[in-house]
Design a protein around this motif. Structure first.
Motif, PDB file in Angstrom:
ATOM      1  N   LEU A 174       0.812  -1.221   0.000  1.00  0.00           N
ATOM      2  CA  LEU A 174       0.000   0.000   0.000  1.00  0.00           C
ATOM      3  C   LEU A 174       0.847   1.272   0.000  1.00  0.00           C
ATOM      4  O   LEU A 174       0.370   2.346  -0.351  1.00  0.00           O
ATOM      5  N   PHE A 175       2.131   1.124   0.423  1.00  0.00           N
ATOM      6  CA  PHE A 175       2.932   2.311   0.749  1.00  0.00           C
ATOM      7  C   PHE A 175       3.142   3.222  -0.455  1.00  0.00           C
ATOM      8  O   PHE A 175       3.042   4.448  -0.349  1.00  0.00           O
ATOM      9  N   ARG A 176       3.476   2.646  -1.590  1.00  0.00           N
ATOM     10  CA  ARG A 176       3.696   3.462  -2.802  1.00  0.00           C
ATOM     11  C   ARG A 176       2.731   3.065  -3.908  1.00  0.00           C
ATOM     12  O   ARG A 176       2.988   3.289  -5.088  1.00  0.00           O
ATOM     13  N   GLY A 177       1.632   2.421  -3.526  1.00  0.00           N
ATOM     14  CA  GLY A 177       0.621   2.079  -4.523  1.00  0.00           C
ATOM     15  C   GLY A 177       0.955   0.847  -5.343  1.00  0.00           C
ATOM     16  O   GLY A 177       0.358   0.595  -6.378  1.00  0.00           O
ATOM     17  N   ILE A 231      12.304 -14.966   5.079  1.00  0.00           N
ATOM     18  CA  ILE A 231      11.171 -14.303   4.430  1.00  0.00           C
ATOM     19  C   ILE A 231      11.655 -13.038   3.728  1.00  0.00           C
ATOM     20  O   ILE A 231      12.221 -12.144   4.371  1.00  0.00           O
ATOM     21  N   PRO A 232      11.486 -12.963   2.422  1.00  0.00           N
ATOM     22  CA  PRO A 232      12.007 -11.802   1.690  1.00  0.00           C
ATOM     23  C   PRO A 232      11.125 -10.575   1.959  1.00  0.00           C
ATOM     24  O   PRO A 232       9.919 -10.608   1.775  1.00  0.00           O
ATOM     25  N   ILE A 233      11.761  -9.511   2.404  1.00  0.00           N
ATOM     26  CA  ILE A 233      11.029  -8.306   2.797  1.00  0.00           C
ATOM     27  C   ILE A 233      11.185  -7.244   1.713  1.00  0.00           C
ATOM     28  O   ILE A 233      12.306  -6.924   1.307  1.00  0.00           O
ATOM     29  N   HIS A 234      10.057  -6.727   1.257  1.00  0.00           N
ATOM     30  CA  HIS A 234      10.099  -5.719   0.198  1.00  0.00           C
ATOM     31  C   HIS A 234      10.603  -4.388   0.753  1.00  0.00           C
ATOM     32  O   HIS A 234      10.286  -4.033   1.885  1.00  0.00           O
ATOM     33  N   ALA A 241       7.678   0.503   7.659  1.00  0.00           N
ATOM     34  CA  ALA A 241       7.999   0.232   9.068  1.00  0.00           C
ATOM     35  C   ALA A 241       8.578   1.468   9.734  1.00  0.00           C
ATOM     36  O   ALA A 241       8.270   1.788  10.882  1.00  0.00           O
ATOM     37  N   ARG A 242       9.425   2.194   8.993  1.00  0.00           N
ATOM     38  CA  ARG A 242      10.014   3.434   9.524  1.00  0.00           C
ATOM     39  C   ARG A 242       8.936   4.446   9.861  1.00  0.00           C
ATOM     40  O   ARG A 242       9.040   5.184  10.817  1.00  0.00           O
ATOM     41  N   GLU A 243       7.886   4.471   9.059  1.00  0.00           N
ATOM     42  CA  GLU A 243       6.804   5.454   9.290  1.00  0.00           C
ATOM     43  C   GLU A 243       5.854   5.029  10.384  1.00  0.00           C
ATOM     44  O   GLU A 243       5.449   5.838  11.206  1.00  0.00           O
ATOM     45  N   ASP A 244       5.443   3.761  10.354  1.00  0.00           N
ATOM     46  CA  ASP A 244       4.361   3.375  11.269  1.00  0.00           C
ATOM     47  C   ASP A 244       4.847   2.576  12.478  1.00  0.00           C
ATOM     48  O   ASP A 244       4.052   2.254  13.365  1.00  0.00           O
ATOM     49  N   GLY A 245       6.147   2.260  12.540  1.00  0.00           N
ATOM     50  CA  GLY A 245       6.673   1.569  13.708  1.00  0.00           C
ATOM     51  C   GLY A 245       6.328   0.090  13.783  1.00  0.00           C
ATOM     52  O   GLY A 245       6.785  -0.611  14.686  1.00  0.00           O
ATOM     53  N   VAL A 246       5.521  -0.407  12.850  1.00  0.00           N
ATOM     54  CA  VAL A 246       5.237  -1.844  12.798  1.00  0.00           C
ATOM     55  C   VAL A 246       6.444  -2.522  12.156  1.00  0.00           C
ATOM     56  O   VAL A 246       6.916  -2.065  11.115  1.00  0.00           O
ATOM     57  N   PRO A 247       6.978  -3.603  12.766  1.00  0.00           N
ATOM     58  CA  PRO A 247       8.178  -4.222  12.183  1.00  0.00           C
ATOM     59  C   PRO A 247       7.964  -4.605  10.722  1.00  0.00           C
ATOM     60  O   PRO A 247       6.879  -5.060  10.345  1.00  0.00           O
ATOM     61  N   GLY A 317     -12.837  -3.500   9.868  1.00  0.00           N
ATOM     62  CA  GLY A 317     -11.567  -2.840   9.579  1.00  0.00           C
ATOM     63  C   GLY A 317     -11.677  -1.641   8.663  1.00  0.00           C
ATOM     64  O   GLY A 317     -12.681  -1.439   7.996  1.00  0.00           O
ATOM     65  N   PRO A 318     -10.633  -0.849   8.672  1.00  0.00           N
ATOM     66  CA  PRO A 318     -10.626   0.358   7.852  1.00  0.00           C
ATOM     67  C   PRO A 318     -10.353  -0.019   6.393  1.00  0.00           C
ATOM     68  O   PRO A 318      -9.934  -1.129   6.114  1.00  0.00           O
ATOM     69  N   SER A 319     -10.594   0.906   5.527  1.00  0.00           N
ATOM     70  CA  SER A 319     -10.284   0.684   4.119  1.00  0.00           C
ATOM     71  C   SER A 319      -8.787   0.469   3.972  1.00  0.00           C
ATOM     72  O   SER A 319      -8.006   1.144   4.624  1.00  0.00           O
ATOM     73  N   PRO A 320      -8.392  -0.468   3.112  1.00  0.00           N
ATOM     74  CA  PRO A 320      -6.960  -0.691   2.945  1.00  0.00           C
ATOM     75  C   PRO A 320      -6.200   0.479   2.345  1.00  0.00           C
ATOM     76  O   PRO A 320      -5.060   0.712   2.723  1.00  0.00           O
ATOM     77  N   PRO A 321      -6.761   1.245   1.395  1.00  0.00           N
ATOM     78  CA  PRO A 321      -5.901   2.303   0.881  1.00  0.00           C
ATOM     79  C   PRO A 321      -5.795   3.408   1.930  1.00  0.00           C
ATOM     80  O   PRO A 321      -5.156   4.357   1.776  1.00  0.00           O
TER      81      PRO A 321
END
Lengths: 321, 321
Positions: A174-177, A231-234, A241-247, A317-321
């Motif tokens: 979702l981060f960059r569409g 696990i390959p991380i995009h 993660a830097r923005e929202d603090g979620v690993p 839940g909230p909308s994904p975008p």
């Protein structure tokens, strides 16, 4: 060159039809374009059918992304479902509810996006239903494909001891569409089907934890142990993660809409494809199927923790975008 | 017996799946129910595909008619499109956007209506996409059928001199909600295909003036002269005329959603089927195809007047219900 302004439903339908290539029996398309019902010819005995509906505010925000991105995504997510069955996508129908205020412009942009993705996979759009209303944009694509004569992996035949693979980096779509630009793994799935023994396969739309969970549930209540380090991380997951603090690893496990393939193969077959992967197929071996139900994660320290599947539930839940 | 309350998308999907009959290769359904993509087996070389989307406020009013009627109609209009091609409907997929407030109850009622109509025509619902949102109910059905080995009539081969037929009384389908209860003419179309030479056929969804207009346009710009006295008028059209003052004949010509068949056959074949219609098929011979473009009406006094096709354009006009 000036064009006639387009007004009304029939005007838009005419415009869309005029831009389509003339389809002939050589393309597998018979009968007349104008029929309410398309006639198509399939070459294989078994036919794949899948449908996905996208709604403004739930799966995208039209005002932010524009209709062409929506069309591209709507076609792509359906092609990805055929890829998960290692099939060949062939024909699509498209039903739309266009916001009346902007019906013609939205319809034209949507059509361009649908065709762009369809063309990349030689999919012919053979029919549709074009409506306008006072509500938000809704687009529903149905895709018809041919099952491979080699079979379709499905989700229900994973076995204890299978190796679990994914075909690319995960998370943060979702981060960059990136979720708007699926890259359906049609060729990769076909190559894997030829090269190895696919016990189960799925495309990652809901997220690894949840989609792998579908395989585990439908294979009779199995489990999986995933190696956190494998696990390959995009890059998008890392930035997010830097923005929202979620690993970033959580993003890779849960975010969804990566449209990579996740599949399981017997251990001996796994060795073989790791050593000699099919041409053009990226492979990450991320874990193993086990008898104890549920998805678990083995950290770099060897500790094993449970992963709560966080399936995207459109009812909450909230909308994904 | 008490049932677990259903919550969320996966709960509703489980409930819907639990009520479906188990489908096997004998039903033409292969693979697993849980797959995002269904696998179906078709017996004929040519496959028919059609899709129709219905939206609350445009094609029905959910609050007035309830979800079961909507499901019944959504499946029926698609089956009717396959009937117009004289094909056999086989498999359906259903994509829905449910109003979140009532998602489970609406989803359950909708499913019941979809299945009721599907069962009548031995159509198997093989896949779908279930979503909820803050918008009104949208349901999009895609139907896959088998073309007859005898061919599909289509719309583009009407010829000058053909007789024009319809299979039942027309008009006023909105008056008592008949538009919600389509009676797709699948068996009638198949019987006609066997019995006669069908040059062109269409199901009456937009209305006779407009649907016959599609045949005329797509057959190269022909015309038709209809006998006013021969057009079968539905009792609903007569009652509606009493209320709104629009002549019942206009309702029969323009209203739409009768879902009867309109077809053309060469003059000599017309004599034959009028004298010996196929079992169970109601036939009304209503006019003749001519070279001069447009639909015209011959009154009882012999006077001929032009009929303005009044196609239902979803981009304009008030809601039909």
């Amino acid at each position: 060159m000036s064009e006639q302004p387009i007004t009304g439903e029939f005007g838009l339908i005419e415009w869309i039809r005029g831009r389509r290539p003339a389809l002939t029996p050589e393309d597998g398309v018979f009968g007349d374009v104008g029929d309410d019902c398309a006639t198509v010819g399939l070459r294989e005995r078994l036919t794949l059918v899948t449908t996905d509906m996208l709604m403004d505010g739930r799966h995208f925000r039209l005002a932010e992304v524009g209709p062409e991105a929506v069309g591209n995504k709507a076609m792509g997510v359906n092609i990805s479902d055929v890829a998960a069955m290692a099939g060949v996508p062939r024909f699509a129908t498209v039903a739309v509810a266009l916001p009346r205020r902007d019906a013609v412009a939205v319809g034209q942009g949507l059509d361009a996006g649908l065709r762009r993705m369809a063309d990349r996979f030689s999919v012919h759009i053979v029919g549709g239903d074009t409506n306008a209303w006072d509500g938000p944009l809704v687009v529903s694509v149905t895709l018809i494909g041919e099952a491979s004569p080699l079979g379709s992996p499905g989700r229900s035949h994973a076995r204890v001891g299978d190796a679990v693979f994914v075909t690319g980096p995960l998370g943060g779509s979702l981060f960059r569409g990136r979720h708007l630009r699926p890259e359906p793994r049609v060729a990769e799935a076909a190559a894997l089907l030829r090269a190895t023994t696919l016990h189960a396969m799925i495309d990652l739309s809901d997220g690894l934890s949840s989609d792998l969970g579908h395989i585990l549930d439908e294979s009779g209540g199995l489990g999986a142990v995933l190696d956190a380090d494998a696990i390959p991380i995009h890059p998008d997951a890392i930035d997010m993660a830097r923005e929202d603090g979620v690993p970033a690893l959580r993003h890779a496990l849960d975010d969804g809409e990566d449209f990579e393939l996740c599949f399981t193969v017997p251990a001996d077959a796994a060795e073989a494809i790791v050593n000699g992967p099919p041409d053009g197929v990226v492979l990450h071996r991320i874990g193993t199927i086990v008898a104890t139900p549920g998805v678990r994660l083995r950290g770099s320290d060897g500790r094993i923790t449970a992963v709560e599947p966080r399936g995207f539930d459109h009812f909450r839940g909230p909308s994904p975008p």
